[in-house]
Write a protein that holds these residues in place. Sequence first.
Motif, PDB file in Angstrom:
ATOM      1  N   ALA A 172       6.785   1.176  -6.390  1.00 20.60           N
ATOM      2  CA  ALA A 172       6.313   2.778  -6.237  1.00 20.60           C
ATOM      3  C   ALA A 172       5.164   3.053  -6.613  1.00 20.60           C
ATOM      4  O   ALA A 172       4.396   2.407  -7.599  1.00 20.60           O
ATOM      5  CB  ALA A 172       7.277   3.413  -7.070  1.00 20.60           C
ATOM      6  N   CYS A 173       4.322   4.090  -6.021  1.00 24.22           N
ATOM      7  CA  CYS A 173       2.976   4.316  -6.350  1.00 24.22           C
ATOM      8  C   CYS A 173       2.974   5.012  -7.623  1.00 24.22           C
ATOM      9  O   CYS A 173       3.747   5.632  -7.949  1.00 24.22           O
ATOM     10  CB  CYS A 173       2.350   5.052  -5.183  1.00 24.22           C
ATOM     11  SG  CYS A 173       0.652   5.689  -5.667  1.00 24.22           S
ATOM     12  N   ALA A 174       1.964   4.692  -8.444  1.00 26.35           N
ATOM     13  CA  ALA A 174       1.656   5.334  -9.621  1.00 26.35           C
ATOM     14  C   ALA A 174       1.324   6.946  -9.639  1.00 26.35           C
ATOM     15  O   ALA A 174       1.699   7.656 -10.488  1.00 26.35           O
ATOM     16  CB  ALA A 174       0.645   4.510 -10.601  1.00 26.35           C
ATOM     17  N   ASP A 175       0.710   7.173  -8.555  1.00 22.99           N
ATOM     18  CA  ASP A 175       0.135   8.487  -8.225  1.00 22.99           C
ATOM     19  C   ASP A 175       1.202   9.336  -7.580  1.00 22.99           C
ATOM     20  O   ASP A 175       0.713  10.615  -7.580  1.00 22.99           O
ATOM     21  CB  ASP A 175      -1.267   8.448  -7.794  1.00 22.99           C
ATOM     22  CG  ASP A 175      -2.351   7.549  -8.360  1.00 22.99           C
ATOM     23  OD1 ASP A 175      -2.298   7.646  -9.990  1.00 22.99           O
ATOM     24  OD2 ASP A 175      -3.195   7.073  -8.026  1.00 22.99           O
ATOM     25  N   CYS A 176       1.870   8.832  -6.656  1.00 19.04           N
ATOM     26  CA  CYS A 176       2.735   9.639  -5.878  1.00 19.04           C
ATOM     27  C   CYS A 176       4.074   9.407  -6.005  1.00 19.04           C
ATOM     28  O   CYS A 176       4.608   8.143  -5.437  1.00 19.04           O
ATOM     29  CB  CYS A 176       2.460   9.177  -4.496  1.00 19.04           C
ATOM     30  SG  CYS A 176       0.452   9.165  -3.899  1.00 19.04           S
ATOM     31  N   PRO A 177       4.877   9.870  -6.928  1.00 24.00           N
ATOM     32  CA  PRO A 177       6.111   9.822  -7.072  1.00 24.00           C
ATOM     33  C   PRO A 177       6.921   9.643  -5.726  1.00 24.00           C
ATOM     34  O   PRO A 177       6.919  10.670  -5.203  1.00 24.00           O
ATOM     35  CB  PRO A 177       6.637  10.906  -8.168  1.00 24.00           C
ATOM     36  CG  PRO A 177       5.183  11.287  -8.679  1.00 24.00           C
ATOM     37  CD  PRO A 177       4.430  11.149  -7.547  1.00 24.00           C
ATOM     38  N   TYR A 208       0.693  -1.034   0.133  1.00 22.87           N
ATOM     39  CA  TYR A 208      -0.070  -0.185   0.213  1.00 22.87           C
ATOM     40  C   TYR A 208       0.800   1.365   0.160  1.00 22.87           C
ATOM     41  O   TYR A 208       1.933   1.083   0.538  1.00 22.87           O
ATOM     42  CB  TYR A 208      -0.858   0.040   1.311  1.00 22.87           C
ATOM     43  CG  TYR A 208      -1.978  -1.336   1.367  1.00 22.87           C
ATOM     44  CD1 TYR A 208      -3.065  -1.088   0.480  1.00 22.87           C
ATOM     45  CD2 TYR A 208      -1.346  -2.516   1.978  1.00 22.87           C
ATOM     46  CE1 TYR A 208      -3.684  -2.321   0.732  1.00 22.87           C
ATOM     47  CE2 TYR A 208      -2.139  -3.421   1.891  1.00 22.87           C
ATOM     48  CZ  TYR A 208      -3.472  -3.507   1.277  1.00 22.87           C
ATOM     49  OH  TYR A 208      -4.203  -4.567   1.199  1.00 22.87           O
ATOM     50  N   CYS A 209       0.493   2.207  -0.647  1.00 21.64           N
ATOM     51  CA  CYS A 209       1.032   3.569  -0.584  1.00 21.64           C
ATOM     52  C   CYS A 209       0.564   4.419   0.771  1.00 21.64           C
ATOM     53  O   CYS A 209      -0.590   4.557   1.096  1.00 21.64           O
ATOM     54  CB  CYS A 209       0.413   4.398  -1.816  1.00 21.64           C
ATOM     55  SG  CYS A 209       1.187   6.101  -1.770  1.00 21.64           S
ATOM     56  N   VAL A 210       1.883   4.802   1.291  1.00 23.52           N
ATOM     57  CA  VAL A 210       1.633   5.522   2.664  1.00 23.52           C
ATOM     58  C   VAL A 210       0.878   6.813   2.397  1.00 23.52           C
ATOM     59  O   VAL A 210       0.494   7.517   3.443  1.00 23.52           O
ATOM     60  CB  VAL A 210       2.905   5.529   3.666  1.00 23.52           C
ATOM     61  CG1 VAL A 210       3.413   4.228   3.666  1.00 23.52           C
ATOM     62  CG2 VAL A 210       4.049   6.521   2.860  1.00 23.52           C
ATOM     63  N   GLU A 211       1.121   7.218   1.186  1.00 27.72           N
ATOM     64  CA  GLU A 211       0.537   8.502   0.944  1.00 27.72           C
ATOM     65  C   GLU A 211      -0.992   8.490   0.396  1.00 27.72           C
ATOM     66  O   GLU A 211      -1.921   9.214   1.431  1.00 27.72           O
ATOM     67  CB  GLU A 211       1.294   9.309  -0.337  1.00 27.72           C
ATOM     68  CG  GLU A 211       0.729  10.436  -0.483  1.00 27.72           C
ATOM     69  CD  GLU A 211       1.221  11.574   0.642  1.00 27.72           C
ATOM     70  OE1 GLU A 211       2.099  11.297   1.264  1.00 27.72           O
ATOM     71  OE2 GLU A 211       0.369  12.620   0.799  1.00 27.72           O
ATOM     72  N   CYS A 212      -1.268   7.669  -0.434  1.00 26.60           N
ATOM     73  CA  CYS A 212      -2.717   7.609  -0.963  1.00 26.60           C
ATOM     74  C   CYS A 212      -3.518   6.587  -0.444  1.00 26.60           C
ATOM     75  O   CYS A 212      -4.616   6.570  -0.691  1.00 26.60           O
ATOM     76  CB  CYS A 212      -2.844   7.932  -2.301  1.00 26.60           C
ATOM     77  SG  CYS A 212      -2.288   6.599  -3.380  1.00 26.60           S
ATOM     78  N   GLY A 213      -2.930   5.587  -0.079  1.00 31.20           N
ATOM     79  CA  GLY A 213      -3.455   4.369   0.406  1.00 31.20           C
ATOM     80  C   GLY A 213      -3.759   3.367  -0.670  1.00 31.20           C
ATOM     81  O   GLY A 213      -4.391   2.366  -0.479  1.00 31.20           O
TER      82      GLY A 213
END
Length: 146
Positions: A17-22, A3-8
Amino acid sequence: MKYCVECGSEYQDSVTACADCPGVQLVDKETMRERGLPVANERDTRQFVRVGTAEDPLTAEDYVQVLEAARVPVFTRPGRAGSVDALTTGNVMPWWEILVPVEHSARAIELIAREKDNLQATEAEAIRAAEEEELESEGYTAPPPA
Ligand SMILES: [Zn+2]
């Protein structure tokens, strides 16, 4: 899953790496829970509500720790003093809002109320101890507790 710690957002384990949050790291579900972060698709539907306020950042941090220890997702944001405060005190006092998902609000309010009592008891205890110390240093003996 990760899971992305930024957007979940949820990702396959092979994704790094998250596609939405570089540049944002991906962690496993356990880590998300430990940090009190909402996971996959929960954040969008969640409604955070204010369950309390703190008058200083230390108290705000204390409430956050209590809630996180109880596995309640929580975040704080600085509140803005209303015009009433500005009128009555002449000062703009900072304060912090404590926000949790609405489904956790009842529990969070209870936990904060309990912690508030603890903090006040600790403060009262500190004042009492300081007073006793003062009396002792003046040559008096503190009276035994009733
Ligand atoms: Zn993201």
